[in-house]
Write an enzyme that holds these catalytic residues in place. Sequence first.
Site, PDB file in Angstrom:
ATOM      1  N   ASP A 170       0.845  -1.203   0.048  1.00 18.83           N
ATOM      2  CA  ASP A 170       0.004  -0.035   0.125  1.00 18.83           C
ATOM      3  C   ASP A 170       0.867   1.332   0.066  1.00 18.83           C
ATOM      4  O   ASP A 170       0.460   2.347  -0.067  1.00 18.83           O
ATOM      5  CB  ASP A 170      -0.935   0.083   1.332  1.00 18.83           C
ATOM      6  CG  ASP A 170      -1.860  -1.146   1.338  1.00 18.83           C
ATOM      7  OD1 ASP A 170      -2.082  -1.776   0.483  1.00 18.83           O
ATOM      8  OD2 ASP A 170      -2.656  -1.090   2.323  1.00 18.83           O
TER       9      ASP A 170
ATOM     10  N   ILE B  59      16.340   6.019 -22.538  1.00 17.93           N
ATOM     11  CA  ILE B  59      16.748   4.968 -21.717  1.00 17.93           C
ATOM     12  C   ILE B  59      17.875   4.794 -21.211  1.00 17.93           C
ATOM     13  O   ILE B  59      18.326   3.912 -20.321  1.00 17.93           O
ATOM     14  CB  ILE B  59      16.410   3.710 -22.777  1.00 17.93           C
ATOM     15  CG1 ILE B  59      17.362   3.266 -23.779  1.00 17.93           C
ATOM     16  CG2 ILE B  59      15.119   3.682 -23.449  1.00 17.93           C
ATOM     17  CD1 ILE B  59      17.520   2.012 -24.238  1.00 17.93           C
TER      18      ILE B  59
ATOM     19  N   GLY C 181      22.617   1.511 -24.408  1.00 17.85           N
ATOM     20  CA  GLY C 181      22.943   2.607 -23.373  1.00 17.85           C
ATOM     21  C   GLY C 181      23.906   3.784 -23.702  1.00 17.85           C
ATOM     22  O   GLY C 181      24.227   4.342 -22.939  1.00 17.85           O
TER      23      GLY C 181
END
Length: 803
Positions: free
Chosen positions: A202, A568, A613
Site C-alpha cells: 500500500d 533509456i 545505453g
Amino acid sequence: MKLAVLTSGGDSAGMNAVVRAVVKAGILKGCETWIVREGYEGLVRGNADAEAPSSPELETILDVEIRDPSFIKNLRFGDGGLLRDGTGDNSGGRSLKGRYIVRVGWDDVRGWFAEGGTLIGTARSQAFRTPEGRLIAAYNLIKEGIDALAVCGGDGSLTGADLFRSEWPTLIQTLRSQDRITDEQVARHGHLRIVGLVGSIDNDMSMTDLTIGAPTAMHRICEAIDNIHSTAISHSRAFVLEVMGRHCGWLTLMGGVSSGADFIFIPERPPKADPWEDEMCQIITRHRAIGKRKTIVIVAEGAHDANLKPIRADYVKDVLTDRLGLDTRVTTLGHIQRGGRPCAWDRIWPTLQGLDAVDALLEATPDTPSYMIGMQENRVRRVPLVQAVKMTKDVAEAIKNRDFDKAMSLRDPEFRESLEGFIATSTLEGNPLLPPEKRIRVGIMHTGAPAGGMNAATRAAVRYCIRQGHKPLAISNGFKGLLDDNVYELSWLGVDNWTVRGGSELGTNRTLPDIDLGAVASKFQEHHIQALLVIGGFEAFHSVLILHEGRKYYPSFHIPMVHIPATISNNVPMTELSLGSDTSLNALVEACDSIKQSASASRNRVFVVETQGGMCGYIATMGALAVGASIVYTPEVGINLDILRDDVKWLKTRYGLDERGKSEGRVVIRNEKASNIYTTEVITKIFKEEGAPLFDARSASLGHTLQGGIPSPLDRTYGVRFALKSMAFIERHHEALRGLKFKARHAGPESAAVITLQSSTVKWVPVGEMVAHADMKNRRGKEQWWGGYKELVEKLVARPQLL
Ligand code: ADP
C-alpha cells in the site's frame, strides 16, 4: 553475530530480495545467517530438534586458491530448494517439517529475487501477540544462539518487533528464573538487536517514500487497467476498479495518474462536493460529451465520503448506470495486486535496504533505538522505528477524526503534488483558467530516440495547456519536422490514451537545430511559438543549449525553453532519472529472467547479454543489480585483457563451487559500447574456450527491445510530474516577457533549463550551467550517482571473497 530474518504480515513483492540481501550481507560481514519460516508464528513454534544443521561437504573440483576460505563454510546448507518449492518437504528425504528456524547459506537464497511473495512464508500470529507466545519466541531464538532479528513486514509486524525488543530483558529474566536458559545464555543474550524493513504493497508507512512491494503492485494495477482500456473503448463502457489501500490512497492515486482515470476516491481526501455523486457525474458527462468512449473510476478499498460513510465500487457503478445510463462494470483487483514478478525497483531497493539492515544490526547497542530501514529522496535511510509507526497510525487517526487536511499533511509532498497533477490532467474544465492576455502558444517536440513516458509527459503538458487556455502545438518529427512545417494543434481528447503508449506519438529524430539555425528561428516566428518544451535525451539538452546560444542572433529564441530528460540510457547530466530508463530497466530484467532460466536449465551456461545505453553504463549496472548478474561491463570502466583474465578465473572458481549437476545459469551484462575490441561475440568465445568443461557460453543482444513496449508506471507518473512542473516554469518565465515587443524581449539564461531530479527533489538547471557537468564527447554526465554500484554487483556475487 547470529542473525535471523523473517517476513511477516501481508506478503509483498521484494520480500525475497530483502531475505536474499540480508543473508548475503550477513555472511559477508562474518555473521551466521538464519531464516524464520512463517513469520512470528515460526518463532513461536521453533525447532522440534535442537540439532544445529551443518554445511554439507562441498564436492568441488577446484584447482584455484580462494581468497577467503572461511566464506566456503557459509556457502550452503542445502535447504534453499526446500524453501523455494514452498512445501518445506521433498521426496529426497530432506524435510523442514518441525523446523521453523533454519540455518541458510549463500547459495540457499540465490536467484530469489525474481520470485514474488515470500519464499520463507508469512503468517498472522495470534500467539506472538501474547506475552506467553513472545516468551517462547525468545527461548527459541536463544536456543539457536540468535541475537539479531531483521523483520520485514507492515506496521503491525514492526510494532510487534519493537515490543519484543523492549520486553527482551524481562523475557530473559523469566526464562532464567524458570531455569530454561543458563547464566551463560543470559550474559550472551542480554540485548536483542532488531531492525525493521517495510514490506507493504500500500505504500502506507510514514517516513519512507516507498515501501517494499508498492512499485510491483503499481505494475499489476497498470497492467490490469491497460487491459481494461481496450474493452472499455470497444464497448464504450465505464469501469469501476477497486484497488487495495485501507488507510492509504497511494495505489489509487498513482493508478489514476498513470492510467488516465476520470475520477478517483482515496481515504485521505474524500470528495469535497456534497453530494459527491453530482460532481462525479458532471465531470464524466463533460468527458463523454466531447466523445470519450471509456470511463474509468478507481476506488480505494478504504474510500469514504467526508462523513466517513464508505464509498463502495458497487455503489459507484449504480450511480453511473442509473444516472448516466452507462454500461458499467466493476472489477476488484484484489490479490492480483500482490503477486507476480517483482519489478526492477522492487529488486534494487530491497537489496540496498537489506544491506543497510545488516549494518544497522551490527551497530545496534542497548542504547540505540530500533531502526526502520526506509527510502528517502532516492537513498536508503534509517529512521527510528517507533516514530515511523506512530506517524503511520496518526494518519489513520486523522482520517478517523475527519481531519483530512492533517491526513494529507502527514503524506509526503509528492503525494499532494500527484493529487493536484491528477486533477489537472484528468478533469476537463468548462472554461480556461487564465485570462486571454496570459495565454500562450507552447511548442512541444520529441528529440532523440523514443523512450517510455515521453507520451505521458506530452499528454500531461497538453491537458494542462488546455486547462489554462494555452495552445499546445505539436512539432512533429523534431527540428526537421519544424522546418517542414509539421506543426499542428493537439486536443484534450486526442491525447487521451497516450499514457499507455510506448514510442513517440509526435515522431522523433536526432537532428539538432544547428542544421539551419536561421531557418529554425524564422519557423519559431512564423508559428508564433512563445515557449518550447523538448522531451528527449542528450540531443534534447544539446538542442536547447544551441537555441540558448543562438539567442545572441535570433530574438525568436528569447522564450522560455525546457528540456525534460527522456532516454533509456539515463545519460543526461545532473539528473538521477530520465523518463524511459525505468521502462527499459524492466524490459532488461524481464529478458534476463528468461535468459537466466534458459541458462539454468542448461545447467552450466553463461549468457553474455548486450544492452543499449550508448556511452553510459546506467542500464547495464542497474540491470546487473536487478538480475543478480555475475559480471557487468560498462563504457566508463572499459574492458582489457587483465579484466577478462580475472573474469574467466572468477567464473571458473564459481562454477567449481556449484553443487555437481546443479550449476546455476549465470548472466553477464555488457553495455554495447564497453569496448570496440572485446565485443560481445569475442567475450562469449573467450568464455566458451576457457570455461570448458566447467561451463559453456552463449550470447544474446537485447537491442531495441530495451525501449520497452508499454511504459512503466514510474515513467508515466514521473512524466506527468515533470510536465506539470515544466509548464509552471514556462508560465513563470513567460510572465517576465509578457507585453514586451518582439525585439525588446530578453530571456535570461535561467529561462532555458533542464528539469532534473536530484535526491528526489526537482531542480532546474540552466543549460548554460549544465555544460560544466557534461562530458559532451561521450554524451553523459561527468559524475554519476550510481557509479559505485558496479562494486556492489561484485560484492553480491562474493567476488572479493573468492578471487
Ligand atoms: P502488517 O505487519 O502487515 O501490518 P499485521 O498487523 O497483521 O500485519 O501484523 C502481523 C503480525 O505481527 C501479527 O499477526 C502479530 O503476530 C504481530 N503483531 C502485530 N501487532 C502486534 C502487537 N501490537 N504486538 C505483538 N505482535 C504484533
